[in-house]
Design a protein around this motif. Structure first.
Motif, PDB file in Angstrom:
ATOM      1  N   VAL A   1      33.442  27.192  44.328  1.00  0.00           N
ATOM      2  CA  VAL A   1      34.713  26.979  45.031  1.00  0.00           C
ATOM      3  C   VAL A   1      34.800  25.580  45.636  1.00  0.00           C
ATOM      4  CG1 VAL A   1      34.849  29.444  45.544  1.00  0.00           C
ATOM      5  CG2 VAL A   1      33.900  27.884  47.268  1.00  0.00           C
ATOM      6  N   ALA A   2      33.897  24.693  45.245  1.00  0.00           N
ATOM      7  CA  ALA A   2      33.775  23.390  45.909  1.00  0.00           C
ATOM      8  C   ALA A   2      35.050  22.556  45.825  1.00  0.00           C
ATOM      9  CB  ALA A   2      32.602  22.615  45.302  1.00  0.00           C
ATOM     10  N   GLU A   3      35.740  22.561  44.680  1.00  0.00           N
ATOM     11  CA  GLU A   3      36.937  21.727  44.534  1.00  0.00           C
ATOM     12  C   GLU A   3      38.034  22.181  45.496  1.00  0.00           C
ATOM     13  OE1 GLU A   3      39.841  19.832  41.098  1.00  0.00           O
ATOM     14  OE2 GLU A   3      38.906  21.781  40.718  1.00  0.00           O
ATOM     15  N   GLN A   4      38.258  23.481  45.556  1.00  0.00           N
ATOM     16  CA  GLN A   4      39.295  23.972  46.465  1.00  0.00           C
ATOM     17  C   GLN A   4      38.893  23.732  47.920  1.00  0.00           C
ATOM     18  OE1 GLN A   4      42.155  27.790  47.469  1.00  0.00           O
ATOM     19  NE2 GLN A   4      40.554  28.062  45.959  1.00  0.00           N
ATOM     20  N   THR A   5      37.652  24.000  48.263  1.00  0.00           N
ATOM     21  CA  THR A   5      37.186  23.811  49.633  1.00  0.00           C
ATOM     22  C   THR A   5      37.368  22.367  50.078  1.00  0.00           C
ATOM     23  OG1 THR A   5      35.566  25.602  49.381  1.00  0.00           O
ATOM     24  CG2 THR A   5      35.215  24.044  51.179  1.00  0.00           C
TER      25      THR A   5
ATOM     26  N   LEU B   1      33.833  25.820  54.843  1.00  0.00           N
ATOM     27  CA  LEU B   1      33.683  26.993  53.971  1.00  0.00           C
ATOM     28  C   LEU B   1      32.942  28.103  54.716  1.00  0.00           C
ATOM     29  CD1 LEU B   1      33.791  28.479  51.235  1.00  0.00           C
ATOM     30  CD2 LEU B   1      31.640  27.316  50.643  1.00  0.00           C
ATOM     31  N   HIS B   2      33.573  29.285  54.752  1.00  0.00           N
ATOM     32  CA  HIS B   2      32.971  30.452  55.390  1.00  0.00           C
ATOM     33  C   HIS B   2      32.890  31.563  54.349  1.00  0.00           C
ATOM     34  CE1 HIS B   2      33.716  28.446  59.245  1.00  0.00           C
ATOM     35  NE2 HIS B   2      34.915  28.172  58.756  1.00  0.00           N
ATOM     36  N   ILE B   3      31.678  31.939  53.991  1.00  0.00           N
ATOM     37  CA  ILE B   3      31.476  32.997  52.999  1.00  0.00           C
ATOM     38  C   ILE B   3      31.220  34.296  53.741  1.00  0.00           C
ATOM     39  CG2 ILE B   3      30.088  33.796  51.061  1.00  0.00           C
ATOM     40  CD1 ILE B   3      29.517  30.878  50.376  1.00  0.00           C
ATOM     41  N   VAL B   4      32.098  35.280  53.522  1.00  0.00           N
ATOM     42  CA  VAL B   4      32.080  36.531  54.283  1.00  0.00           C
ATOM     43  C   VAL B   4      31.616  37.655  53.366  1.00  0.00           C
ATOM     44  CG1 VAL B   4      33.435  38.121  55.680  1.00  0.00           C
ATOM     45  CG2 VAL B   4      33.999  35.672  55.685  1.00  0.00           C
TER      46      VAL B   4
ATOM     47  N   MET C   1      44.599  22.592  46.991  1.00  0.00           N
ATOM     48  CA  MET C   1      45.727  22.309  47.873  1.00  0.00           C
ATOM     49  C   MET C   1      46.163  20.862  47.704  1.00  0.00           C
ATOM     50  SD  MET C   1      46.135  22.696  52.054  1.00  0.00           S
ATOM     51  CE  MET C   1      46.229  24.484  52.066  1.00  0.00           C
ATOM     52  N   LEU C   2      47.457  20.671  47.412  1.00  0.00           N
ATOM     53  CA  LEU C   2      48.021  19.334  47.269  1.00  0.00           C
ATOM     54  C   LEU C   2      48.815  18.906  48.493  1.00  0.00           C
ATOM     55  CD1 LEU C   2      49.336  19.449  43.575  1.00  0.00           C
ATOM     56  CD2 LEU C   2      47.111  18.643  44.404  1.00  0.00           C
ATOM     57  N   ASN C   3      49.438  19.865  49.163  1.00  0.00           N
ATOM     58  CA  ASN C   3      50.261  19.585  50.347  1.00  0.00           C
ATOM     59  C   ASN C   3      50.107  20.734  51.336  1.00  0.00           C
ATOM     60  OD1 ASN C   3      51.979  17.111  49.449  1.00  0.00           O
ATOM     61  ND2 ASN C   3      52.178  18.549  47.742  1.00  0.00           N
ATOM     62  N   TYR C   4      50.122  20.409  52.612  1.00  0.00           N
ATOM     63  CA  TYR C   4      49.936  21.415  53.654  1.00  0.00           C
ATOM     64  C   TYR C   4      51.116  22.385  53.659  1.00  0.00           C
ATOM     65  CZ  TYR C   4      48.802  23.394  58.235  1.00  0.00           C
ATOM     66  OH  TYR C   4      48.477  24.249  59.270  1.00  0.00           O
TER      67      TYR C   4
ATOM     68  N   TRP D   1      52.743  23.045  47.027  1.00  0.00           N
ATOM     69  CA  TRP D   1      51.635  23.244  47.973  1.00  0.00           C
ATOM     70  C   TRP D   1      50.295  23.267  47.256  1.00  0.00           C
ATOM     71  CZ3 TRP D   1      54.431  28.051  50.391  1.00  0.00           C
ATOM     72  CH2 TRP D   1      55.465  27.611  51.215  1.00  0.00           C
ATOM     73  N   PHE D   2      50.249  23.920  46.101  1.00  0.00           N
ATOM     74  CA  PHE D   2      48.979  24.123  45.407  1.00  0.00           C
ATOM     75  C   PHE D   2      49.083  23.755  43.925  1.00  0.00           C
ATOM     76  CE2 PHE D   2      48.787  27.079  48.973  1.00  0.00           C
ATOM     77  CZ  PHE D   2      47.511  26.869  49.458  1.00  0.00           C
ATOM     78  N   LYS D   3      48.004  23.243  43.411  1.00  0.00           N
ATOM     79  CA  LYS D   3      47.828  23.064  41.972  1.00  0.00           C
ATOM     80  C   LYS D   3      47.085  24.300  41.461  1.00  0.00           C
ATOM     81  CE  LYS D   3      45.074  20.330  38.688  1.00  0.00           C
ATOM     82  NZ  LYS D   3      44.075  21.388  38.389  1.00  0.00           N
ATOM     83  N   HIS D   4      47.602  24.904  40.384  1.00  0.00           N
ATOM     84  CA  HIS D   4      46.938  26.057  39.777  1.00  0.00           C
ATOM     85  C   HIS D   4      46.622  25.729  38.326  1.00  0.00           C
ATOM     86  CE1 HIS D   4      46.814  30.741  39.312  1.00  0.00           C
ATOM     87  NE2 HIS D   4      45.642  30.158  39.181  1.00  0.00           N
ATOM     88  N   LYS D   5      45.374  25.444  38.070  1.00  0.00           N
ATOM     89  CA  LYS D   5      44.867  25.052  36.757  1.00  0.00           C
ATOM     90  C   LYS D   5      45.433  23.689  36.357  1.00  0.00           C
ATOM     91  CE  LYS D   5      44.341  29.820  35.163  1.00  0.00           C
ATOM     92  NZ  LYS D   5      42.906  30.020  35.311  1.00  0.00           N
TER      93      LYS D   5
END
Length: 243
Positions: free
Chosen positions: A34-38, A63-66, A110-113, A239-243
């Motif tokens: 998940v490093a890229e998204q984090t 990053l919080h892994i639950v 995430m590209l924009n808040y 807001w987000f890039k997906h693939k």
């Protein structure tokens, strides 16, 4: 555990068959996956919570892994449905959350808040460039009749993709809660011998049905929420890039 008020939540289930992509999910370093998204979330100061049934995973920075135990009394469920249950339980357990984005773990950035623009009661979802009638998973769907009827009556609608979903905590709990209710009823019916109650292998049918049927007047999808699916857009107002 105290959670921030605006967060991104993903799920990463291990040691369970990935029936769509057939990826090996054993002995996984989740932080690497998940490093890229984090990293993209860290740019905006957003915490990333990854819910998993794995053990011995390490947090790092934002990053919080639950670690979360799976509900093992639903033997017919694939990992795609378990992700719905995990997200629902986490949101219920943390009333301090105000707004959240639920995202696929490994292919979202995430590209924009987003959270300043999220309105009460609105469900924001990613979508794809194809329609329901163009999707083999839905056209070949062999589940309950009420969802089959929805698919055939709404083939002109764009496919919504559960890989990006944004809203207030209350809205997300409402949306996920309807799916959890349908899943629970289906699993109970299956246990009672009604094989026709099986909701299928993938979550695409139930997620599109619930979004369009229950949220049709307060549903936002498209360019505000996500880039063109598989478009590899690195610059966008979404807001987000997906693939």
């Amino acid at each position: 555990m105290q959670v921030e008020k605006n967060v991104v939540i993903s799920e990463f289930i291990v040691n369970m068959e990935d029936v769509l992509y057939h990826r090996d999910n054993t002995d996984v370093n989740i932080a690497e996956k998940v490093a890229e998204q984090t990293a993209s979330l860290a740019h905006y100061g957003v915490a990333h919570y990854v819910l998993t049934n794995a053990t011995n995973q390490q947090d790092s920075d934002n990053l919080h892994i639950v670690q979360t135990d799976l509900f093992e009394h639903y033997p017919k469920l694939t990992l795609y449905f378990y992700r719905i249950l995990m997200a629902f339980d986490f949101l219920q357990a943390h009333p301090e959350i105000e707004k959240a984005a639920l995202t696929d773990a490994g292919d979202v950035k995430m590209l924009n808040y987003p959270f300043d623009a999220v309105e009460d009661g609105i469900l924001y979802m990613g979508d794809e460039t194809i329609f329901i009638y163009d999707t083999s998973i839905l056209i070949g769907y062999d589940g309950p009749q009420f969802i089959k009827d929805f698919i055939w009556e709404n083939g002109h609608l764009p496919i919504l993709n559960l890989g990006i979903m944004v809203g207030t905590r209350e809205t997300l709990i409402e949306y996920l809660g309807i799916m959890v209710k349908l899943i629970t009823e289906a699993e109970l019916s299956l246990a009672q011998g009604n094989d026709e109650a099986f909701l299928g292998t993938y979550k695409m049918a139930i997620s599109n049905y619930v979004a369009y049927y229950y949220f049709k007047d307060r549903l936002v999808h498209g360019n505000q929420v996500s880039t063109i699916f598989h478009g590899e857009q690195m610059v966008s107002g979404a807001w987000f890039k997906h693939k």
